[in-house]
Write a protein that holds these residues in place. Sequence first.
Motif, PDB file in Angstrom:
ATOM      1  N   ASP A  48     -15.385 -44.953  -6.588  1.00 11.99           N
ATOM      2  CA  ASP A  48     -16.861 -45.191  -7.155  1.00 11.99           C
ATOM      3  C   ASP A  48     -17.790 -45.264  -6.261  1.00 11.99           C
ATOM      4  O   ASP A  48     -18.965 -45.690  -6.471  1.00 11.99           O
ATOM      5  CB  ASP A  48     -17.001 -46.481  -8.019  1.00 11.99           C
ATOM      6  CG  ASP A  48     -16.484 -47.653  -7.403  1.00 11.99           C
ATOM      7  OD1 ASP A  48     -16.135 -47.534  -6.120  1.00 11.99           O
ATOM      8  OD2 ASP A  48     -16.411 -48.875  -7.733  1.00 11.99           O
ATOM      9  N   ARG A  49     -17.371 -44.871  -4.695  1.00  9.01           N
ATOM     10  CA  ARG A  49     -18.263 -44.887  -3.719  1.00  9.01           C
ATOM     11  C   ARG A  49     -18.007 -43.728  -2.600  1.00  9.01           C
ATOM     12  O   ARG A  49     -16.697 -43.483  -2.778  1.00  9.01           O
ATOM     13  CB  ARG A  49     -18.507 -46.116  -3.253  1.00  9.01           C
ATOM     14  CG  ARG A  49     -17.146 -46.809  -2.653  1.00  9.01           C
ATOM     15  CD  ARG A  49     -17.198 -48.112  -2.014  1.00  9.01           C
ATOM     16  NE  ARG A  49     -15.773 -48.742  -1.622  1.00  9.01           N
ATOM     17  CZ  ARG A  49     -15.814 -49.753  -0.916  1.00  9.01           C
ATOM     18  NH1 ARG A  49     -16.690 -50.676  -0.673  1.00  9.01           N
ATOM     19  NH2 ARG A  49     -14.671 -50.263  -0.463  1.00  9.01           N
ATOM     20  N   THR A  72     -25.830 -40.804  -5.312  1.00 12.29           N
ATOM     21  CA  THR A  72     -26.328 -42.081  -6.101  1.00 12.29           C
ATOM     22  C   THR A  72     -26.826 -41.463  -7.525  1.00 12.29           C
ATOM     23  O   THR A  72     -26.663 -42.107  -8.496  1.00 12.29           O
ATOM     24  CB  THR A  72     -27.151 -42.873  -5.522  1.00 12.29           C
ATOM     25  OG1 THR A  72     -28.528 -42.276  -5.072  1.00 12.29           O
ATOM     26  CG2 THR A  72     -26.621 -43.475  -4.449  1.00 12.29           C
ATOM     27  N   LEU A  76     -22.382 -42.530  -8.357  1.00  7.15           N
ATOM     28  CA  LEU A  76     -21.550 -43.133  -7.324  1.00  7.15           C
ATOM     29  C   LEU A  76     -22.545 -43.901  -6.142  1.00  7.15           C
ATOM     30  O   LEU A  76     -23.566 -43.817  -6.106  1.00  7.15           O
ATOM     31  CB  LEU A  76     -20.669 -41.923  -6.557  1.00  7.15           C
ATOM     32  CG  LEU A  76     -19.249 -41.815  -7.317  1.00  7.15           C
ATOM     33  CD1 LEU A  76     -19.503 -41.183  -8.750  1.00  7.15           C
ATOM     34  CD2 LEU A  76     -18.453 -41.002  -6.569  1.00  7.15           C
ATOM     35  N   ASP A  77     -21.782 -45.165  -5.751  1.00  6.26           N
ATOM     36  CA  ASP A  77     -22.373 -45.920  -4.762  1.00  6.26           C
ATOM     37  C   ASP A  77     -22.397 -45.104  -3.380  1.00  6.26           C
ATOM     38  O   ASP A  77     -21.451 -44.253  -3.204  1.00  6.26           O
ATOM     39  CB  ASP A  77     -21.830 -47.248  -4.765  1.00  6.26           C
ATOM     40  CG  ASP A  77     -22.169 -47.951  -6.007  1.00  6.26           C
ATOM     41  OD1 ASP A  77     -23.112 -47.589  -6.718  1.00  6.26           O
ATOM     42  OD2 ASP A  77     -21.274 -48.806  -6.395  1.00  6.26           O
ATOM     43  N   VAL A  78     -22.972 -45.586  -2.421  1.00  8.80           N
ATOM     44  CA  VAL A  78     -22.998 -45.067  -0.938  1.00  8.80           C
ATOM     45  C   VAL A  78     -23.130 -46.116  -0.236  1.00  8.80           C
ATOM     46  O   VAL A  78     -23.869 -47.069  -0.306  1.00  8.80           O
ATOM     47  CB  VAL A  78     -24.130 -44.010  -0.845  1.00  8.80           C
ATOM     48  CG1 VAL A  78     -24.277 -43.990   0.752  1.00  8.80           C
ATOM     49  CG2 VAL A  78     -23.851 -42.882  -1.615  1.00  8.80           C
ATOM     50  N   VAL A  79     -21.982 -46.077   0.692  1.00  7.99           N
ATOM     51  CA  VAL A  79     -22.034 -46.967   1.874  1.00  7.99           C
ATOM     52  C   VAL A  79     -22.394 -46.262   3.358  1.00  7.99           C
ATOM     53  O   VAL A  79     -21.686 -45.267   3.684  1.00  7.99           O
ATOM     54  CB  VAL A  79     -20.655 -47.544   2.331  1.00  7.99           C
ATOM     55  CG1 VAL A  79     -20.576 -48.480   3.309  1.00  7.99           C
ATOM     56  CG2 VAL A  79     -20.417 -48.238   0.691  1.00  7.99           C
ATOM     57  N   THR A 148     -25.885 -44.271 -15.172  1.00  8.22           N
ATOM     58  CA  THR A 148     -26.764 -45.208 -14.268  1.00  8.22           C
ATOM     59  C   THR A 148     -26.377 -44.670 -13.002  1.00  8.22           C
ATOM     60  O   THR A 148     -25.280 -44.685 -12.570  1.00  8.22           O
ATOM     61  CB  THR A 148     -26.026 -46.563 -14.565  1.00  8.22           C
ATOM     62  OG1 THR A 148     -25.952 -47.139 -15.955  1.00  8.22           O
ATOM     63  CG2 THR A 148     -26.591 -47.683 -13.501  1.00  8.22           C
ATOM     64  N   GLY A 150     -26.062 -44.972  -8.854  1.00  2.35           N
ATOM     65  CA  GLY A 150     -25.392 -45.685  -7.952  1.00  2.35           C
ATOM     66  C   GLY A 150     -26.385 -46.341  -6.901  1.00  2.35           C
ATOM     67  O   GLY A 150     -27.514 -46.163  -6.926  1.00  2.35           O
ATOM     68  N   VAL A 151     -25.733 -47.236  -6.086  1.00  2.00           N
ATOM     69  CA  VAL A 151     -26.808 -47.985  -5.280  1.00  2.00           C
ATOM     70  C   VAL A 151     -26.322 -47.658  -3.838  1.00  2.00           C
ATOM     71  O   VAL A 151     -25.024 -47.358  -3.459  1.00  2.00           O
ATOM     72  CB  VAL A 151     -26.625 -49.593  -5.508  1.00  2.00           C
ATOM     73  CG1 VAL A 151     -27.208 -49.903  -6.855  1.00  2.00           C
ATOM     74  CG2 VAL A 151     -25.228 -49.876  -5.449  1.00  2.00           C
ATOM     75  N   VAL A 152     -27.079 -48.008  -2.790  1.00  4.85           N
ATOM     76  CA  VAL A 152     -26.802 -47.830  -1.360  1.00  4.85           C
ATOM     77  C   VAL A 152     -26.779 -49.186  -0.644  1.00  4.85           C
ATOM     78  O   VAL A 152     -27.499 -50.046  -1.042  1.00  4.85           O
ATOM     79  CB  VAL A 152     -27.989 -46.996  -0.867  1.00  4.85           C
ATOM     80  CG1 VAL A 152     -27.710 -46.698   0.630  1.00  4.85           C
ATOM     81  CG2 VAL A 152     -27.988 -45.563  -1.347  1.00  4.85           C
ATOM     82  N   SER A 153     -25.543 -49.169   0.213  1.00  6.38           N
ATOM     83  CA  SER A 153     -25.595 -50.364   1.038  1.00  6.38           C
ATOM     84  C   SER A 153     -25.354 -49.947   2.359  1.00  6.38           C
ATOM     85  O   SER A 153     -24.992 -48.628   2.589  1.00  6.38           O
ATOM     86  CB  SER A 153     -24.348 -51.324   0.686  1.00  6.38           C
ATOM     87  OG  SER A 153     -23.032 -50.560   0.579  1.00  6.38           O
TER      88      SER A 153
END
Length: 307
Positions: A48-49, A72, A76-79, A148, A150-153
């Motif tokens: 999921d990332r 995103t 999917l989330d991004v690191v 929805t 994704g979010v970035v961290s």
Amino acid sequence: MARSAESVSAVIKAYDVRGVVGEQIDEDFVREVGASFARLIRSEGASDRVVVGHDMRESSPKLSQAFADGVTAQGLDVVLIGLASTDQLYFASGLLDAPGAMFTASHNPAAYNGIKLCRAGAKPVGQETGLAIISAELVDGVPEYDGTPGVVSERDVLADYASFLRGLVDLSQMRPLKVAADAGNGMGGHTVPAVFGPLPIDLVPLYFELDGTFPNHEANPLDPANLVDLQRLVVESGADVGLAFDGDADRCFVVDERGEPVTPSAVTALVADRELAKEPGATIIHNLITSRVVPELVLEQGGVPLR
């Protein structure tokens, strides 16, 4: 947006994405590549990332951010791991058990940039394992996602990566060494100090300033002309060994204490011998252009050579 098959095939190669920035590759293009890659990963249900790193080229931060936006947008989330060597990105892919994208054009000139994609565990993505699907979607137009975003961290993995590398060999009996290293203004200037820092190594750095314009020489140690400065430094400094890295620091060439290049096949044979002593019968991977001495040595030592 739909794109011509010719423009897509000119950039998406057999094993990676690569082109001239502003002409063949731009933020819109890599945003769509990110979206298509995310769709591919989501369809497989494997993660999921996506973890994203980039080299020191001027275009890399903006391109990697555009790619993250595409990922995103597909849920999917991004690191983001920021500045990284390609091997550091692959390490992060294994550490986080996530697919990855590395923004680099390796040893290519400053005008270029590109993307190396992998699945979780740093399993490479090529034409037969995903790039053909991404190419087709870019030609037809990447479908939008109505879920929805994704979010970035952000996460810094450099210290973990350096520790991992040091753990690959037994350093308990290591003697002090003087090591000259030519980073070619590439990512070796970022990773080498972190890896060698705790070791009894007197590091003699050359061209460690990160500069994607490559003001001193091409970051391509395959070309003997790019080894000349390192060869001179090894002799003048009295170094035990010299190391030359390419732009994204996933290739390293060795110069001996006399300033003479060491064939990569000899290095591969030395590493194979060491690894087979630790793990008898192991499979040793080598590439197409390796000298026959490598598979012959592997067989003599009871291992299995795999080209």
